[in-house]
Design a protein around this motif. Sequence first.
Motif, PDB file in Angstrom:
ATOM      1  N   GLU A  62       0.828  -1.201   0.000  1.00 30.01           N
ATOM      2  CA  GLU A  62       0.000   0.000   0.000  1.00 30.01           C
ATOM      3  C   GLU A  62       0.863   1.252   0.000  1.00 30.01           C
ATOM      4  OE1 GLU A  62      -2.537  -0.411   3.356  1.00 30.01           O
ATOM      5  OE2 GLU A  62      -3.717  -2.063   2.478  1.00 30.01           O
ATOM      6  N   ARG A  63       1.978   1.197   0.741  1.00 33.95           N
ATOM      7  CA  ARG A  63       2.898   2.338   0.761  1.00 33.95           C
ATOM      8  C   ARG A  63       3.537   2.548  -0.608  1.00 33.95           C
ATOM      9  NH1 ARG A  63       7.247   2.061   5.408  1.00 33.95           N
ATOM     10  NH2 ARG A  63       7.933   3.930   4.284  1.00 33.95           N
ATOM     11  N   ILE A  64       3.931   1.445  -1.236  1.00 33.83           N
ATOM     12  CA  ILE A  64       4.565   1.535  -2.554  1.00 33.83           C
ATOM     13  C   ILE A  64       3.577   2.115  -3.572  1.00 33.83           C
ATOM     14  CG2 ILE A  64       5.546   0.207  -4.459  1.00 33.83           C
ATOM     15  CD1 ILE A  64       7.421   0.379  -2.111  1.00 33.83           C
ATOM     16  N   VAL A  65       2.339   1.622  -3.534  1.00 36.09           N
ATOM     17  CA  VAL A  65       1.319   2.110  -4.464  1.00 36.09           C
ATOM     18  C   VAL A  65       1.052   3.593  -4.218  1.00 36.09           C
ATOM     19  CG1 VAL A  65      -1.113   1.941  -5.120  1.00 36.09           C
ATOM     20  CG2 VAL A  65       0.244  -0.145  -4.790  1.00 36.09           C
ATOM     21  N   GLU A  66       0.973   3.979  -2.970  1.00 39.12           N
ATOM     22  CA  GLU A  66       0.737   5.388  -2.645  1.00 39.12           C
ATOM     23  C   GLU A  66       1.896   6.264  -3.127  1.00 39.12           C
ATOM     24  OE1 GLU A  66      -0.045   8.250   1.277  1.00 39.12           O
ATOM     25  OE2 GLU A  66       0.120   6.084   1.505  1.00 39.12           O
ATOM     26  N   MET A  67       3.108   5.719  -3.007  1.00 37.32           N
ATOM     27  CA  MET A  67       4.300   6.486  -3.337  1.00 37.32           C
ATOM     28  C   MET A  67       4.528   6.606  -4.842  1.00 37.32           C
ATOM     29  SD  MET A  67       7.771   5.913  -1.217  1.00 37.32           S
ATOM     30  CE  MET A  67       6.767   6.051   0.256  1.00 37.32           C
ATOM     31  N   TYR A  68       4.340   5.479  -5.568  1.00 38.23           N
ATOM     32  CA  TYR A  68       4.682   5.446  -6.982  1.00 38.23           C
ATOM     33  C   TYR A  68       3.480   5.217  -7.895  1.00 38.23           C
ATOM     34  CZ  TYR A  68       9.325   4.708  -4.952  1.00 38.23           C
ATOM     35  OH  TYR A  68      10.482   4.834  -4.222  1.00 38.23           O
ATOM     36  N   GLY A  69       2.294   5.089  -7.303  1.00 41.52           N
ATOM     37  CA  GLY A  69       1.109   4.744  -8.082  1.00 41.52           C
ATOM     38  C   GLY A  69       0.817   5.694  -9.220  1.00 41.52           C
ATOM     39  N   GLU A  70       0.950   6.985  -8.985  1.00 38.45           N
ATOM     40  CA  GLU A  70       0.654   7.964 -10.032  1.00 38.45           C
ATOM     41  C   GLU A  70       1.587   7.791 -11.222  1.00 38.45           C
ATOM     42  OE1 GLU A  70       0.185  12.811 -10.627  1.00 38.45           O
ATOM     43  OE2 GLU A  70       0.486  11.956  -8.624  1.00 38.45           O
ATOM     44  N   LEU A  71       2.868   7.562 -10.943  1.00 39.49           N
ATOM     45  CA  LEU A  71       3.830   7.338 -12.021  1.00 39.49           C
ATOM     46  C   LEU A  71       3.512   6.051 -12.778  1.00 39.49           C
ATOM     47  CD1 LEU A  71       7.290   8.225 -10.405  1.00 39.49           C
ATOM     48  CD2 LEU A  71       6.229   9.368 -12.345  1.00 39.49           C
ATOM     49  N   VAL A  72       3.293   4.983 -12.026  1.00 37.43           N
ATOM     50  CA  VAL A  72       3.103   3.666 -12.613  1.00 37.43           C
ATOM     51  C   VAL A  72       1.800   3.575 -13.387  1.00 37.43           C
ATOM     52  CG1 VAL A  72       2.832   1.212 -12.056  1.00 37.43           C
ATOM     53  CG2 VAL A  72       4.541   2.573 -10.867  1.00 37.43           C
ATOM     54  N   SER A  73       0.818   4.404 -13.032  1.00 32.02           N
ATOM     55  CA  SER A  73      -0.482   4.342 -13.693  1.00 32.02           C
ATOM     56  C   SER A  73      -0.396   4.669 -15.183  1.00 32.02           C
ATOM     57  CB  SER A  73      -1.463   5.311 -13.022  1.00 32.02           C
ATOM     58  OG  SER A  73      -1.031   6.664 -13.180  1.00 32.02           O
ATOM     59  N   ALA A  74       0.729   5.254 -15.599  1.00 34.38           N
ATOM     60  CA  ALA A  74       0.903   5.582 -17.014  1.00 34.38           C
ATOM     61  C   ALA A  74       1.151   4.343 -17.868  1.00 34.38           C
ATOM     62  CB  ALA A  74       2.067   6.563 -17.185  1.00 34.38           C
ATOM     63  N   VAL A  75       1.430   3.213 -17.207  1.00 36.98           N
ATOM     64  CA  VAL A  75       1.686   1.964 -17.929  1.00 36.98           C
ATOM     65  C   VAL A  75       0.506   1.023 -17.704  1.00 36.98           C
ATOM     66  CG1 VAL A  75       3.220  -0.016 -18.221  1.00 36.98           C
ATOM     67  CG2 VAL A  75       4.159   2.224 -17.589  1.00 36.98           C
ATOM     68  N   PRO A  76      -0.249   0.700 -18.734  1.00 39.49           N
ATOM     69  CA  PRO A  76      -1.408  -0.181 -18.574  1.00 39.49           C
ATOM     70  C   PRO A  76      -0.997  -1.525 -17.973  1.00 39.49           C
ATOM     71  CG  PRO A  76      -1.401   0.827 -20.755  1.00 39.49           C
ATOM     72  CD  PRO A  76      -0.081   1.140 -20.132  1.00 39.49           C
ATOM     73  N   GLU A  77      -1.772  -1.961 -17.008  1.00 41.61           N
ATOM     74  CA  GLU A  77      -1.596  -3.274 -16.393  1.00 41.61           C
ATOM     75  C   GLU A  77      -0.233  -3.460 -15.730  1.00 41.61           C
ATOM     76  OE1 GLU A  77      -2.578  -6.373 -19.107  1.00 41.61           O
ATOM     77  OE2 GLU A  77      -4.524  -5.510 -19.634  1.00 41.61           O
ATOM     78  N   ALA A  78       0.403  -2.372 -15.318  1.00 41.62           N
ATOM     79  CA  ALA A  78       1.651  -2.496 -14.556  1.00 41.62           C
ATOM     80  C   ALA A  78       1.358  -3.216 -13.243  1.00 41.62           C
ATOM     81  CB  ALA A  78       2.255  -1.126 -14.285  1.00 41.62           C
TER      82      ALA A  78
END
Length: 302
Positions: A62-78
């Motif tokens: 959850e911490r990782i998603v909160e921290m990097y989620g916005e960046l990673v969301s640019a890649v479908p199905e990351a």
Amino acid sequence: MFKDIIVGVTPTGIDQCAVRAAVEFAKQFEAKLYVSHVAGMDQGWGSIETLAPSGETEKLRERIVEMYGELVSAVPEAQVSVVAGIPHNELLRLARTKNADLIVMGPHTKEYEEKRSKMWGMAGSTLERVSQKARCPVMIVHRDVALKEPLFENILVATDFSEQSECAVHYGGQMARQYKAKLTVMNVLDPAEGGSVEDGRAKLEKRYGERLYGIDSFHFEACEGTPAMEILRVAQQMGADLIIMAHHSKEMDPEKAFLGSTVTQVALNSTCPTMSVNRHFDLRCGLMYDQTGAAVQVEVDA
């Protein structure tokens, strides 16, 4: 070119540059992206502590998603995963499972700004172990990568003529052909072996000249001095956007040849990414070159 990319992260938020680079590569190559954290890495890449899977892994995710989620969301199905275990073992396991062709890591620790050289000299760190055993190149990113078209225009490969360096030169040649980039292959002379700069350049030409077929622009550079400083100097002068080096050089025992030397110093101080190569790799693209320099089509693994 890259089809399956893994980026190793810590839950400190200091891997932003590595994550951004991995995301941009994934977008450009329409690659699959796997963001991975191994519980126990929160003290930095030098830590090999483990945590028992007791619910903490989900909290960390959850911490990782909160921290990097916005960046990673640019890649479908990351995919974002957190597992407990020995960090380098789990990252290597993931790379094998996904048949990754690139691992991206940041050299940061919590004490990075103050103690980066000391920390990177520590044998047994996760980055050293991953670079040593990975079946694919490991890109070390500690500054934002300038994404442009073409992605790489000036590639520098450093060699000491060791077997491992042969792999680095081969991979650099593939990259240069793929991007029609300028390629510089350099060697820093070992004073113990004697010889002049002219001799060093002649040795480079003899060793690699015929192998660099299909590359529009390449040249050889030989110099004297401290290897890391000379590599950084040449990289700056030529405006290199990628440095490729062997994971370990003339050290014959790979268990003793850690990353904490020339590659470390270059990776920590270069203005562009440093790619560590420890064995022979082929780009996963549809175009390769035969010994005459002619382009040939090859099958690419899914």
